[in-house]
Design an enzyme around this catalytic site. Structure first.
Site: not given
Lengths: 292, 292
Positions: A175, A154-155, A172, A103, A48, A179
């Site tokens: 939008d 990658d979750g 978390d 973050d 991104q 990803p």
């Protein structure tokens, strides 16, 4: 020349150029402009576009693909709401996983709970973590607290390998574009259920109940098929369009309505406190109706 | 040629001209744009600029001096929060006055309480009432309900003649500019106190606790000097910048925390219900801190 998404410079006669970041909610004919004093960072990661801007009204702003994700002035609101509800509801949350949350704000809040022994942060994009460390907080929670483990995966792929491991799973997600898209699908919720212990619980945000009730409704519907206890709660997050934001907690055993409120770590919070814990589950009629 | 404040038409290449209404929160470097499908009405009254716009996301919008005041899609949230709290708290509200509120939304909510015998709406600008009747609701509540009396006067001048008359005084003031400026001054609160019966109560909004905490703090401070019971409550109003909005109730005798909740007329509401009545008084830590 860099050209960050949604960032526009324009010139007013007699004044120096002003930078504005414009976040569009196209389906609602809404456009929110944030005055930017300075663009501090910009890069295109493999996943991104990542930028950090010094904004006039919200402090430093982490912006992914042109959409504000975290601000230094009010980012605590979202992070406190996402974490304190599940960590107060579960009476003994030893192992916590956070999917997304590069973050590290959610990890920082989770670390306020001393009975948590391990916090795994699963973030697809290592650059978000590094950029946040550099521009939003220095040092980062994973450098200060050895319970915090960063997992750069990658979750969706990661969670496929997890079975009955976690007490609390915090999603978390950004939008439902880019990803994070897979983290809104039924298959993901099923894997999340399987990754939890037999008394585990799951939490995620579910977008604005005013602008995007379908996401909230779908999230609740999918989770209802898996978990015996599913509840929606709300918070007022100024930087998100419309201000009102929804969260969903889904639990195998523990009900937030019967949480031991003494567990809530609230004294150093900017938003969450015991009264607000219960109050956030009181839903306006229009939200109840959207959930019917 | 008419040139409504904050309304901008611009041309995108290959597309027809788009109309946008831009609401600025200058001190926060924030600008909120609403896509306007059609400007339905525009006039300059003796007091302010009045327009009605068909917006893409909020339905019909009443705009005063360029700032959205009421929308047909979510205007009920503000009006329900302003009225149902005092009308539930007072056990026998016979005489109610509403200062401002020319859109008559507050009067419409007040009329849901059958024990109210008289509703005086004191609006400085008769044109706001007429424009709202024509474009927002037709017929108006004062044509449907003979308890509602329209009084076209300056609220500050009017209240000077009122002594121990009202059970509930609702101040539906616009932002602290233009015709509403005087309604934010200590002298007005003193006159309001005097206009109330010995067990009367007063309510007003007090702007955004996030963007404008000074207005909230000052309102509470002035009212605390006069009334024994002063409480702040919050609601999430999507059209207002930042979404979170504060209200202050000040009471000579009745405490909203001990209200008889069975009084609350909530079944036909879009927002307010019994759980939310109490929940709206739970304040985030940052709001409590701003009030200290």
């Amino acid at each position: 020349m860099i050209k960050p998404t949604n960032l526009t410079g324009y010139y007013k006669e007699g004044e120096r150029e002003e930078l504005w970041l414009f976040d569009d909610v196209e389906e609602m004919g809404l456009e929110i402009g944030y005055k930017i004093d300075r663009l501090l960072h910009y890069e295109q990661s493999p996943y991104q576009e990542i930028s950090v801007a010094e904004s006039a009204g919200f402090g430093r702003m982490l912006v992914l693909d042109g959409i504000p994700q975290y601000t230094s002035k009010e980012g605590y609101i979202y992070n406190e709401m996402l974490t304190h509800v599940p960590l107060t509801t579960h009476p003994e949350p030893h192992k916590v996983a956070i999917i997304g949350g590069g973050d590290c704000g959610a990890a920082r809040e989770t670390a306020k709970y001393t009975d948590v022994k391990r916090i795994d942060v699963v973030e697809i994009d290592a650059r978000v973590v590094e950029v946040s460390r550099t521009w939003l907080s220095n040092p980062a929670i994973y450098e200060l607290d050895d319970r915090v483990h960063m997992i750069y995966r990658d979750g969706l792929h990661w969670i496929k390998g997890q079975k009955a491991i976690y007490d609390v799973l915090i999603v978390d997600r950004s939008d439902p574009y880019g990803p994070s898209t897979a983290l809104y699908k039924p298959a993901f919720y099923e894997l999340a259920y399987r990754a939890l212990n037999e008394d585990g619980l799951f939490v995620c945000h579910s977008e604005s109940p005013y602008y995007n009730p379908k996401i909230m409704r779908d999230t609740v519907r999918y989770l209802n098929k898996l978990f015996p206890i599913v509840r929606v709660y709300l918070a007022a997050v100024p930087v998100f369009p419309g201000g009102i934001w929804s969260f969903v907690i889904a639990s195998k055993k523990w009900d937030p309505m019967h949480a031991d409120i003494r567990r809530l770590q609230w004294r150093n919070n900017g938003y969450m406190n015991p009264d607000l814990f219960y109050a956030s589950f009181a839903l306006p009629n229009y939200v109840k109706k959207a959930l019917e």
